[in-house]
Design a protein around this motif. Structure first.
Motif, short mmCIF file in Angstrom:
data_model
loop_
_atom_site.label_atom_id
_atom_site.label_comp_id
_atom_site.label_asym_id
_atom_site.label_seq_id
_atom_site.Cartn_x
_atom_site.Cartn_y
_atom_site.Cartn_z
N GLY A 1 7.64 -0.09 -72.63
CA GLY A 1 7.51 -0.77 -71.35
C GLY A 1 7.02 -2.20 -71.51
O GLY A 1 7.52 -3.12 -70.86
N SER A 2 6.06 -2.40 -72.39
CA SER A 2 5.51 -3.73 -72.61
C SER A 2 6.54 -4.66 -73.24
O SER A 2 6.59 -5.85 -72.92
N THR A 3 7.35 -4.12 -74.15
CA THR A 3 8.37 -4.94 -74.82
C THR A 3 9.42 -5.43 -73.83
O THR A 3 9.76 -6.62 -73.81
N LEU A 4 9.93 -4.53 -73.01
CA LEU A 4 10.96 -4.94 -72.04
C LEU A 4 10.39 -5.89 -70.99
O LEU A 4 11.02 -6.91 -70.65
N ALA A 5 9.19 -5.60 -70.51
CA ALA A 5 8.57 -6.48 -69.51
C ALA A 5 8.25 -7.84 -70.14
O ALA A 5 8.40 -8.89 -69.49
N GLY A 6 7.80 -7.84 -71.39
CA GLY A 6 7.51 -9.10 -72.06
C GLY A 6 8.75 -9.95 -72.28
O GLY A 6 8.70 -11.18 -72.19
N ILE B 1 6.40 -6.91 -83.57
CA ILE B 1 7.81 -6.66 -83.26
C ILE B 1 8.07 -6.95 -81.79
O ILE B 1 9.09 -7.56 -81.43
N THR B 2 7.15 -6.50 -80.93
CA THR B 2 7.28 -6.79 -79.49
C THR B 2 7.34 -8.28 -79.25
O THR B 2 8.23 -8.78 -78.54
N PHE B 3 6.39 -9.02 -79.84
CA PHE B 3 6.39 -10.47 -79.69
C PHE B 3 7.68 -11.08 -80.21
O PHE B 3 8.26 -11.97 -79.59
N GLY B 4 8.15 -10.58 -81.36
CA GLY B 4 9.38 -11.11 -81.93
C GLY B 4 10.56 -10.91 -81.02
O GLY B 4 11.35 -11.83 -80.79
N ILE B 5 10.70 -9.70 -80.46
CA ILE B 5 11.80 -9.43 -79.54
C ILE B 5 11.68 -10.31 -78.30
O ILE B 5 12.65 -10.91 -77.82
N MET B 6 10.46 -10.39 -77.76
CA MET B 6 10.22 -11.19 -76.55
C MET B 6 10.63 -12.64 -76.74
O MET B 6 11.40 -13.21 -75.96
N VAL B 7 10.10 -13.25 -77.79
CA VAL B 7 10.26 -14.69 -77.94
C VAL B 7 11.52 -15.05 -78.71
O VAL B 7 12.03 -16.17 -78.59
N MET B 8 12.06 -14.11 -79.48
CA MET B 8 13.31 -14.37 -80.19
C MET B 8 14.50 -14.29 -79.23
O MET B 8 15.36 -15.17 -79.21
N THR C 1 10.10 -3.87 -64.21
CA THR C 1 9.85 -2.52 -63.69
C THR C 1 9.52 -1.54 -64.82
O THR C 1 8.84 -0.53 -64.59
N SER C 2 9.98 -1.82 -66.04
CA SER C 2 9.70 -0.92 -67.16
C SER C 2 8.21 -0.89 -67.50
O SER C 2 7.72 0.10 -68.05
N LEU C 3 7.49 -1.98 -67.20
CA LEU C 3 6.06 -2.00 -67.50
C LEU C 3 5.33 -0.89 -66.74
O LEU C 3 4.40 -0.27 -67.26
N PHE C 4 5.77 -0.63 -65.50
CA PHE C 4 5.11 0.39 -64.70
C PHE C 4 5.32 1.78 -65.30
O PHE C 4 4.42 2.61 -65.26
N THR D 1 2.60 6.49 -66.95
CA THR D 1 2.61 7.78 -67.66
C THR D 1 1.43 7.93 -68.61
O THR D 1 1.32 8.96 -69.29
N LEU D 2 0.55 6.93 -68.69
CA LEU D 2 -0.64 7.08 -69.51
C LEU D 2 -1.61 8.08 -68.89
O LEU D 2 -1.64 8.24 -67.66
N PRO D 3 -2.42 8.74 -69.70
CA PRO D 3 -3.50 9.54 -69.13
C PRO D 3 -4.60 8.62 -68.60
O PRO D 3 -4.62 7.42 -68.87
N SER D 4 -5.50 9.18 -67.82
CA SER D 4 -6.67 8.42 -67.37
C SER D 4 -7.52 8.04 -68.58
O SER D 4 -7.81 8.88 -69.44
N ILE D 5 -7.89 6.76 -68.68
CA ILE D 5 -8.65 6.29 -69.84
C ILE D 5 -9.88 5.55 -69.34
O ILE D 5 -9.83 4.36 -69.02
N LYS D 6 -10.99 6.29 -69.25
CA LYS D 6 -12.25 5.68 -68.81
C LYS D 6 -13.06 5.25 -70.03
O LYS D 6 -13.01 5.90 -71.08
#
Length: 435
Positions: free
Chosen positions: A27-32, A155-162, A189-192, A197-202
């Motif tokens: 999600g972060s890669t596509l949104a980025g 890799i995410t950064f590379g895909i985003m900026v490349m 929308t992929s970021l959402f 789908t993450l669990p609650s992380i307190k």
């Protein structure tokens, strides 16, 4: 020998260890990627409206103070509330501002001030998302896989900026700004999905409610954490004096030629270097002296930026240039060399980032990780904004090639001195992480 070659490729163990991390990464890669479309489009849009490199650099500078506030306050929120919920709220704000930007472009209502305002909102909200997401990662995967997770972020950064800047240049040239912003709306929308789908992380440990006491608590920790503090300082130096991004629209228009496509190629070159350095990042998991690795990577970064400045100086002298250099006729040989230097800088910065991220996530306790990640994101994102002011102002007073040339030598000198004055940082051992 085959085993050795496999060991040099990126470690995908975090994907196998944590499906939640995998979904967040996708999600972060596509949104980025969409975010990079908008970032480059806004720069080109501003240059079209003003024909001013200084105005382009002010996009980054204008968002600096809101981003600092968002990073600090967002980190406090991440240390006091469910991190999943904090990230979702911030992502919603980013999404809404991007929708408004696309709507203004479709209605031909965009102005210089609208571009500034919406880029500020995007910057602040994204800072909260990034800080919170980074604080989540150590809760999803074991400590020994943190270097591999940081490499996957490369890799995410590379895909985003490349892909993003090159695609932005083509989309702006062929379809216009409205379509470019609209593609970002769809990708975001992929970021959402990744966050929802993450669990609650307190946060674990003693919770300090957002406010002055939370800030003081974080500051007290940072004063004791000399290794974390120095890596922040080193990154600020590298990003302040070694970020030529704001120069690239003018470089493509008047120095190297080629217009938006050259701008996209040069911006993407940074990510090409980051992508391949992550792709062959297997050995980073076996490096224990993270402080020493950070120093060497930043020194290489400074050398590459200085070399990029020399390439621009050669272009200014007319080396290898056709009869006319403009947005239609580029200086192809020097564009290739400039892209290579920026690729080296991207690779070096990514290696530094892998070790800096790992040090942050392994050495900082969970109860304070959100606040330190907030400061970390402010440093990572704020340094380039100071860099935009540095290159925009100095290029206006001198020449386009001078800021990166001077900046590269400043990075080499300052980083070399500071690290040698901190033997504890050079001796940092990842097996016994100490902040």
């Amino acid at each position: 020998m085959a085993r050795l070659r496999r060991d040099h490729f990126i470690d995908l163990s975090p994907f196998r260890a944590s499906p939640a991390f995998t979904r967040m990464w996708i999600g972060s890669t596509l949104a980025g990627l969409g975010g990079q479309l908008t970032l480059v489009a806004i720069m080109l849009h501003m240059y079209d409206l003003t024909r001013s490199t200084f105005a382009v650099s002010m996009i980054a500078v204008a968002g600096l103070l809101p981003m600092v506030f968002a990073g600090l306050y967002g980190g406090m929120l991440a240390d006091a509330f469910d991190r999943r919920r904090v990230a979702l709220i911030a992502a919603t704000i980013t999404f809404a501002s991007t929708v408004l930007l696309a709507a203004l472009a479709w209605g031909q209502l965009e102005t210089v001030w609208w571009l500034y305002a919406l880029s500020i909102v995007n910057s602040a909200a994204n800072t909260v998302v990034l800080a919170t997401r980074q604080a989540i990662v150590p809760r999803l995967i074991p400590r020994e896989l943190l270097p591999a997770a940081s490499a996957l972020n490369g890799i995410t950064f590379g895909i985003m900026v490349m892909v993003g800047p090159a695609l932005a240049g083509v989309l702006v040239a062929v379809a216009g700004y409205a379509w470019t912003y609209s593609v970002d709306v769809v990708l975001m929308t992929s970021l959402f999905l990744g966050l929802w789908t993450l669990p609650s992380i307190k946060p674990e440990g003693v919770i300090v409610r957002p406010g002055l006491e939370s800030l003081r608590d974080g500051w007290r920790f940072l004063k004791r954490a000399s290794n974390i503090r120095l890596q922040f300082i080193l990154d600020i130096i590298a990003m302040t004096f070694g970020q030529p991004l704001a120069l690239l629209p003018a470089v493509g228009a008047v120095l190297l030629g080629g217009g938006p496509i050259t701008t996209g190629i040069l911006t993407a070159s940074v990510a090409v270097g980051a992508f391949f350095s992550s792709l062959f990042s297997g050995p980073t998991g076996r490096v224990r002296r993270h402080g020493l690795a950070i120093e060497r990577a930043i020194l290489l970064y400074g050398a590459a930026i200085a070399a990029f400045g020399l390439v621009l100086a050669a272009a200014a002298l007319g080396w290898f240039a056709p009869a006319t250099v403009d947005e239609v006729t580029p200086n192809i040989p020097l564009i290739v060399v400039a892209a290579l230097m920026l690729a080296v800088s991207g690779a070096a910065d990514n290696i530094s980032s892998i070790f800096r991220n790992t040090m942050m996530q392994a050495a900082v306790p969970d109860a304070i990780r959100g606040r330190l990640q907030g400061v970390f994101i402010v440093v990572v994102a704020g340094g380039p904004r100071l860099g935009a002011l540095y290159v925009g102002t100095l290029a206006t007073l001198t020449a386009l090639w001078f800021p990166p040339l001077l900046g590269g030598f400043l990075i080499i000198g300052l980083v070399g001195v500071l690290v040698r004055l901190s033997p504890r940082f050079r001796a940092y051992d990842s097996e016994f992480p100490e902040p």
